[in-house]
Design a protein around this motif. Structure first.
Motif, short mmCIF file in Angstrom:
data_model
loop_
_atom_site.label_atom_id
_atom_site.label_comp_id
_atom_site.label_asym_id
_atom_site.label_seq_id
_atom_site.Cartn_x
_atom_site.Cartn_y
_atom_site.Cartn_z
N ALA A 147 49.14 -52.39 20.10
CA ALA A 147 48.45 -53.36 19.56
C ALA A 147 49.10 -54.26 18.54
CB ALA A 147 47.27 -52.38 18.61
N ALA A 148 49.97 -53.62 17.64
CA ALA A 148 50.84 -54.39 17.00
C ALA A 148 51.73 -55.37 17.49
CB ALA A 148 51.83 -53.40 16.18
N GLY A 149 52.21 -55.26 18.65
CA GLY A 149 53.05 -55.94 19.56
C GLY A 149 52.26 -57.13 19.77
N THR A 150 50.88 -56.99 20.41
CA THR A 150 50.16 -58.06 20.84
C THR A 150 49.80 -58.97 19.57
OG1 THR A 150 49.24 -56.61 22.68
CG2 THR A 150 47.79 -58.58 22.03
N THR A 151 49.44 -58.24 18.47
CA THR A 151 48.83 -59.16 17.44
C THR A 151 50.07 -59.98 16.74
OG1 THR A 151 47.61 -57.12 16.57
CG2 THR A 151 48.27 -58.81 14.88
N GLU A 152 51.50 -59.34 16.66
CA GLU A 152 52.52 -60.38 16.40
C GLU A 152 52.64 -61.67 17.43
OE1 GLU A 152 55.85 -57.90 15.66
OE2 GLU A 152 56.49 -58.06 17.75
N ALA A 153 52.57 -61.10 18.58
CA ALA A 153 52.83 -62.07 19.80
C ALA A 153 51.79 -63.40 19.49
CB ALA A 153 52.67 -61.46 21.03
N VAL A 154 50.66 -63.07 19.42
CA VAL A 154 49.57 -64.12 19.11
C VAL A 154 49.67 -64.90 18.08
CG1 VAL A 154 47.27 -64.62 19.33
CG2 VAL A 154 48.08 -62.93 20.96
N MET A 155 49.89 -64.31 16.82
CA MET A 155 49.84 -64.82 15.50
C MET A 155 51.13 -65.70 15.04
SD MET A 155 47.87 -62.21 13.32
CE MET A 155 47.63 -63.27 11.95
N VAL A 157 54.90 -64.79 17.16
CA VAL A 157 56.00 -64.69 18.04
C VAL A 157 56.07 -65.96 19.04
CG1 VAL A 157 57.29 -63.38 19.67
CG2 VAL A 157 56.41 -62.47 17.52
N THR A 158 54.92 -66.27 19.58
CA THR A 158 54.94 -67.26 20.70
C THR A 158 55.24 -68.52 20.27
OG1 THR A 158 53.12 -65.99 22.12
CG2 THR A 158 53.43 -68.29 22.55
N PRO A 159 54.55 -69.13 19.10
CA PRO A 159 55.22 -70.58 18.98
C PRO A 159 56.63 -70.63 18.35
CG PRO A 159 53.47 -69.78 17.59
CD PRO A 159 53.65 -68.85 18.57
N MET A 160 57.23 -69.42 17.86
CA MET A 160 58.50 -69.27 17.23
C MET A 160 59.43 -69.19 18.28
SD MET A 160 59.79 -66.26 14.70
CE MET A 160 60.10 -65.22 15.96
N ASP A 161 58.96 -68.33 19.45
CA ASP A 161 59.79 -68.24 20.44
C ASP A 161 60.08 -69.69 21.17
OD1 ASP A 161 60.77 -65.89 20.32
OD2 ASP A 161 59.96 -65.15 21.95
N LEU A 202 52.83 -75.31 22.26
CA LEU A 202 53.33 -74.17 21.41
C LEU A 202 53.07 -72.63 21.82
CD1 LEU A 202 53.04 -75.79 17.78
CD2 LEU A 202 55.02 -75.63 19.12
N TYR A 203 52.12 -72.79 22.64
CA TYR A 203 51.70 -71.46 23.12
C TYR A 203 51.82 -71.24 24.54
CZ TYR A 203 49.63 -69.67 18.83
OH TYR A 203 49.50 -69.32 17.47
N LYS A 204 52.75 -71.60 25.08
CA LYS A 204 53.20 -71.71 26.51
C LYS A 204 53.72 -70.33 26.56
CE LYS A 204 54.75 -76.08 28.18
NZ LYS A 204 55.62 -77.00 28.88
N GLY A 205 53.32 -69.60 27.95
CA GLY A 205 53.91 -68.28 28.07
C GLY A 205 53.25 -67.20 26.90
N GLN A 273 58.66 -71.53 29.16
CA GLN A 273 58.96 -71.92 27.46
C GLN A 273 59.72 -72.96 27.48
OE1 GLN A 273 59.08 -68.42 25.42
NE2 GLN A 273 56.92 -68.34 24.78
N LYS A 274 60.70 -73.32 28.31
CA LYS A 274 61.82 -73.94 28.13
C LYS A 274 61.60 -75.52 28.51
CE LYS A 274 66.26 -75.86 29.88
NZ LYS A 274 66.58 -76.31 31.08
N ASN A 275 60.68 -75.70 29.51
CA ASN A 275 60.40 -77.13 29.90
C ASN A 275 59.06 -77.51 29.82
OD1 ASN A 275 63.18 -77.98 30.26
ND2 ASN A 275 63.06 -76.87 32.42
N ARG A 276 58.87 -78.86 29.65
CA ARG A 276 57.58 -79.41 29.94
C ARG A 276 56.99 -79.40 31.36
NH1 ARG A 276 55.56 -85.45 27.85
NH2 ARG A 276 53.50 -85.42 28.68
N SER A 277 55.65 -79.07 31.34
CA SER A 277 55.38 -78.92 32.88
C SER A 277 53.80 -79.14 32.97
CB SER A 277 55.60 -77.33 33.45
OG SER A 277 54.89 -77.43 34.49
N GLU A 278 53.43 -79.70 33.89
CA GLU A 278 52.11 -80.04 34.24
C GLU A 278 51.33 -78.80 34.74
OE1 GLU A 278 50.41 -82.82 33.11
OE2 GLU A 278 52.46 -83.34 32.53
#
Length: 348
Positions: A147-155, A157-161, A202-205, A273-278
């Motif tokens: 639960a802690a890992g999911t919470t930090e990923a959504v809030m 980690v994802t945009p930061m990564d 910012l929320y790719k992946g 997350q690396k490249n832009r994609s349609e």
């Protein structure tokens, strides 16, 4: 014959309520120490995960295209290249500071990330504790870590990564002022991505990031809490505070468990997350995964595993050691302030 009165059993003392603010402060300091120490290994990991990606985009329907693919494959995978030679190559071609590309995004997000990680873990752990004894089982620690890992990923980690990976993937010299990259820094990367691709980029992946963080923290906290309890039971003379080197060792062992388990998830996430994609969602996941298998083989899912383990395991060792020390120090400071306030009030 008189029967001795049996005194009613005293209920177990309630565990002292934990101050989540202290977890936030201690986690933030621990995260900053970890990021500053281990970020170069993360940059090397990302570069190794991205090696071989460009050959996927080359034509493969003609003899010329197949020849181009073969040449690209041999160039992308030089013989004997490992994480040390990749790091030396980055430093020699782009400058030593290039190993710290994306650090701004990491440092900016590390305080809320660690604050959310430790405070949410403590919150979920308290919810899963036995109501009578206050003890949390290994299964409870595992679920709390998920639960802690999911919470930090959504809030956080994802945009930061996403920002970090975009900056790390740029192959420009940090010593040449005329070599201007597309993304100049973390803030500029956010601006360009939102302008060209929309805020959702910012929320790719995010699904894969949540899966990676959840499995990471589940393994991390479960192993760490188990080792911590075992060492406390074996060394009662240390009281509540174990020696710093033991926290380092526990953090290293627990930190290595996640990357060994979810390396393929991390590699796919990095490519997405690396490249832009349609392409979006499941279709993007399937195409990236099948492309890796077809063009590079199953072993490519484990690219960058060595620097990732060497980055995450020592990083968790530093994080837990600093966190435990700072948290204990903050608790002692708050208790001493409370005692002084009590003494002053009793005198007046």
């Amino acid at each position: 014959m008189a029967v001795a009165a049996v005194a009613p059993a005293k209920p177990a003392a309630a565990a002292p309520k934990k101050n989540l603010g202290l977890h936030l402060f201690a986690g933030g300091i621990a995260g900053c120490c970890e990021a500053l120490s281990c970020h170069p290994l993360d940059t090397i990991k990302v570069r190794m995960q991205l090696r071989g990606e460009r050959q996927i985009k080359r034509p493969i329907t003609t003899v010329a295209g197949q020849a181009m693919n073969a040449a690209a494959a041999s160039a992308a995978k030089p013989q004997g290249q490992n994480f040390i030679s990749v790091g030396m190559q980055i430093a020699s071609k782009e400058g030593v500071l290039s190993l710290y590309k994306g650090l701004g995004a990491v440092v900016t997000g590390i305080v809320p990330k660690m604050a959310i990680r430790f405070s949410s873990f403590e919150y979920f752990k308290a919810k899963l504790a036995n109501k009578e004894t206050g003890i949390v089982s290994a299964g409870g620690n595992f679920v709390a870590g998920l639960a802690a890992g999911t919470t930090e990923a959504v809030m956080v980690v994802t945009p930061m990564d996403v920002i970090k990976i975009r900056l790390q993937a740029q192959r420009h010299s940090m010593t040449d002022p005329l070599d201007v990259p597309k993304y100049r820094n973390a803030a500029h990367c956010v601006y360009v991505m939102v302008k060209e691709e929309g805020a959702s980029s910012l929320y790719k992946g995010v699904g894969l990031t949540a899966l990676r963080q959840a499995t990471n923290q589940a393994a991390n906290f479960t192993v760490y809490q188990y080792l911590r309890k075992a060492l406390h039971d074996a060394q009662p003379q240390h009281g509540d505070t174990l020696p710093a080197y033991q926290h380092l060792l526990m953090g290293f062992v627990s930190g290595a468990c996640g990357p060994l388990f979810n390396a393929p998830i991390d590699t796919i996430k990095t490519r997405i997350q690396k490249n832009r994609s349609e392409e979006k969602g499941w279709k993007r996941f399937v195409n990236v995964t099948s492309g890796i298998i077809k063009n590079e083989g199953y072993a490519a899912f484990y690219k960058g595993l060595t620097p990732r383990v060497l980055r995450v395991a020592p990083g968790q060792a530093i994080t837990f050691m600093v966190y435990e020390r700072v948290y204990k120090w903050m608790v002692s400071v708050s208790e001493s302030i409370r005692v002084e306030d009590y003494n002053e009030s009793s005198e007046t």
